[in-house]
Structure formats: structure tokens, C-alpha cells
Design a protein around this motif. Structure first.
Motif, short mmCIF file in Angstrom:
data_model
loop_
_atom_site.label_atom_id
_atom_site.label_comp_id
_atom_site.label_asym_id
_atom_site.label_seq_id
_atom_site.Cartn_x
_atom_site.Cartn_y
_atom_site.Cartn_z
N UNK A 80 49.19 24.54 28.22
CA UNK A 80 49.20 25.94 28.64
C UNK A 80 50.08 26.82 27.78
N UNK A 81 50.40 26.34 26.56
CA UNK A 81 51.27 27.10 25.66
C UNK A 81 50.53 28.18 24.88
N UNK A 82 49.20 28.24 25.02
CA UNK A 82 48.42 29.24 24.28
C UNK A 82 48.79 30.64 24.76
N UNK A 83 49.46 31.39 23.90
CA UNK A 83 49.97 32.70 24.31
C UNK A 83 49.15 33.87 23.78
N UNK A 84 48.19 33.61 22.88
CA UNK A 84 47.38 34.67 22.31
C UNK A 84 45.97 34.61 22.89
N UNK A 85 45.62 35.61 23.66
CA UNK A 85 44.32 35.63 24.33
C UNK A 85 43.46 36.75 23.75
N UNK A 86 42.25 36.40 23.33
CA UNK A 86 41.31 37.38 22.79
C UNK A 86 40.74 38.21 23.93
N UNK A 87 40.89 39.53 23.85
CA UNK A 87 40.43 40.43 24.91
C UNK A 87 38.91 40.59 24.93
N UNK A 88 38.26 40.14 23.83
CA UNK A 88 36.81 40.32 23.75
C UNK A 88 36.03 39.12 24.31
N UNK A 89 36.55 37.91 24.08
CA UNK A 89 35.80 36.74 24.57
C UNK A 89 36.62 35.84 25.48
N UNK A 90 37.92 36.15 25.62
CA UNK A 90 38.77 35.37 26.52
C UNK A 90 39.34 34.09 25.94
N UNK A 91 39.05 33.78 24.68
CA UNK A 91 39.54 32.55 24.07
C UNK A 91 41.06 32.62 23.89
N UNK A 123 42.81 35.00 12.63
CA UNK A 123 41.62 34.45 11.99
C UNK A 123 40.42 34.53 12.93
N UNK A 124 40.65 34.21 14.21
CA UNK A 124 39.58 34.25 15.21
C UNK A 124 38.98 35.65 15.35
N UNK A 125 39.82 36.66 15.28
CA UNK A 125 39.36 38.04 15.49
C UNK A 125 38.32 38.48 14.46
N UNK A 126 38.24 37.79 13.33
CA UNK A 126 37.22 38.12 12.32
C UNK A 126 35.81 37.86 12.82
N UNK A 127 35.69 36.98 13.83
CA UNK A 127 34.39 36.74 14.46
C UNK A 127 33.87 38.04 15.05
N UNK A 128 34.76 38.84 15.65
CA UNK A 128 34.38 40.08 16.30
C UNK A 128 34.38 41.29 15.35
N UNK A 129 35.32 41.31 14.41
CA UNK A 129 35.43 42.47 13.51
C UNK A 129 34.48 42.39 12.32
N UNK A 130 34.07 41.16 11.99
CA UNK A 130 33.19 40.98 10.82
C UNK A 130 33.93 41.06 9.50
#
Length: 286
Positions: A167-178, A188-195
Motif C-alpha cells: 500500500x506504499x503507492x502514493x501516486x494515483x493517476x486521476x484519469x484511470x485510477x492506477x 512515465x505513465x501519464x504519457x499514455x494519456x497525454x500522448x
């Protein structure tokens, strides 16, 4: 004791030399390990060597209780507690607790890369980096999560994965909840949404969202094929292509047709098969 060299005549005393040589050979033979055949000049050296086979560890660290088979290993270990770093780089002044670490460090200055991958020709400065690299070719994943059984090639990746369970994951994506445990992973993950595609190929200008994708793409230009089949020796530029190829050897057919239940080893073959159903249905309609 007679000297094998006669200073009066300037010649060797062959009889004395042979006797000395025979005595040394007998002494060495008497100090031979009966388990591996290794010979030693001194009895004490044989005694120390035998601990490899017996597992005896008579030297104990007074601070942490760790045990060692040789006194020299204990003395090296003690530097962890004392902070002593007697081996210093003459070029940059960096100090090390062990001579081997200094020798490894010196390759940064010399540019020496003594560890070479026989499958793709890549060179490495450190043996440990070479061992980690080889897992690309072997597919070895020695680090396993004790909670979900998922395996990883590198300990760092396992440590990062374990945060999903703790449960140490502190960064939550507001677009997909990951949820992600590191800021860089989140970015790096946010590039999935920003392109966003910040990594561009210097040869053809094609851009990619991830460095790994660019590295994989560059093999088109370099012709490098680091992923080799251990059964037939065929090499591939991408890990996914090797995975697809392995179906030839395993006979696995993971892609199944929903219409008739027929299975295929490759997705492209399943797609072609599905088209056959489509055209048959079209013909029957007319």
C-alpha cells in the motif's frame, strides 16, 4: 644444509638440487586435499582450504555475529563497521573498503569492459551488470514475489512491485485510477494519456513515449538481435518476437477461435482464420 649452487665452481650441484626438488614435491604431496586434489606447500594453507568442504566458520564478527571461514574475510568484513576505506583511486580520490571494488572502479577511468555477451556482443564494465544482462537472453527471473508469485529479472523491480501489496503507492493517476510507487513511474505513465513522445530516433525521426520503445526501434537500424532461442539458435530483435517463435518448439496454441474452437500458435493466424468465417457467412447470405 648443502647449497644446490657451488659458488667455487660456478655450477649447480645437480645431486643436491634433485634432492631439494624431491623434498619439496613430497612436502606438497603430503599437503594435498583428498576431496578436490588441490595441493599446498604449507600445512596451514591446506587446513584453511578444508573449510571450503567442511563449511567450518571459526572467525566471528564481534559486532554482528556473522561468521567466516578465513581470517582475511573477517578483516575485510570489519570495514563495514569501522568505515575504513584503505584503497584509494589515484585519479579521482574515491576510496573503497575492498581492493576488488577499487579495481572495478578503475574501469571507469580506463574504459575497460572485460565482460562480453557472446550472444549480442554487448560489453560490460562490471560482472554483475553482465549477469543481469544475460537474463534478457535466458529469460531467467530469479526474484519472486512471495505474495502473488509473480517473478522478476531484477531485485529492484521486485522491490518496486512489493509496494503494490504494502500500500506504499502514493501516486494515483486521476484519469484511470492506477497507483504507482515512484514519481518517475507516474510521470512515465501519464504519457499514455497525454500522448507525449519525448524519445526521437536520430536516424529516421520517429518518436516514442518510452526509452525502451526507442531502444527496441533502434535495432531496426543497427540490425542487433539480442534475443536468442536456446533451442535452435535463431535470434530476434524484440523479446515479443522470441516469445512468439517459442511456440514452434513448445507446440502451445494460446489463440482460440470463438466460433469453432480451433486453436493457433500465432494471433495473426487466428485473425486470418476468423476472416474465413466472415467470408463464409457473407457467401451464405447470398
Amino acid at each position: 644444509r648443502s647449497d644446490p649452487y657451488n659458488f667455487k665452481t660456478g655450477k649447480k650441484n645437480l645431486k643436491t638440487a634433485k634432492t631439494s626438488s624431491r623434498k619439496r614435491a613430497q612436502k606438497t604431496k603430503s599437503n594435498t586435499c583428498h576431496q578436490c586434489g588441490k595441493s599446498f606447500i604449507h600445512k596451514q594453507s591446506l587446513k584453511a582450504h578444508m573449510r571450503i568442504h567442511t563449511g567450518e566458520k571459526p572467525f566471528t564478527c564481534p559486532q554482528c555475529g556473522k561468521r567466516f571461514g578465513h581470517k582475511g574475510n573477517l578483516m575485510n568484513h570489519m570495514r563495514i563497521h569501522t568505515g575504513e576505506k584503505p584503497f584509494t583511486c589515484q585519479q579521482c580520490g574515491k576510496s573503497f573498503g575492498h581492493k576488488g571494488n577499487l579495481m572495478n572502479h578503475m574501469r571507469i577511468h580506463t574504459g575497460e569492459k572485460p565482460f562480453t555477451c557472446q550472444q549480442c556482443g554487448k560489453h560490460f564494465t562490471q560482472k554483475w551488470n553482465f549477469i543481469k544482462h544475460m537474463r534478457i537472453h535466458t529469460g531467467e527471473k530469479p526474484f519472486t514475489c512471495d505474495q502473488c508469485g509473480k517473478s522478476f529479472a531484477h531485485k529492484e523491480t521486485l522491490n518496486s512491485h512489493m509496494k503494490n501489496h504494502s500500500g506504499e503507492n502514493s501516486y494515483v493517476c486521476q484519469q484511470c485510477g492506477k497507483s504507482l510507487s515512484h514519481k518517475i513511474s507516474f510521470k512515465t505513465h501519464m504519457r499514455v494519456h497525454t500522448g507525449e513522445k519525448p524519445y526521437a530516433c536520430s536516424q529516421c525521426g520517429k518518436s516514442f513515449g518510452y526509452k525502451q520503445s526507442l531502444d527496441s526501434h533502434m535495432r531496426i537500424h543497427t540490425g542487433e538481435k539480442p534475443f536468442t532461442c536456446q533451442q535452435c539458435g535463431k535470434s530476434f530483435s524484440r523479446k515479443g518476437d522470441l516469445k512468439l517463435h517459442m511456440v514452434v518448439h513448445t507446440g502451445e496454441k494460446p489463440f482460440t477461435c470463438d466460433r469453432c474452437g480451433k486453436s493457433f500458435g500465432r494471433k495473426v493466424n487466428l485473425n486470418q482464420h476468423v476472416k474465413m468465417h466472415f467470408w463464409r457467412d457473407l457467401v451464405l447470405e447470398f
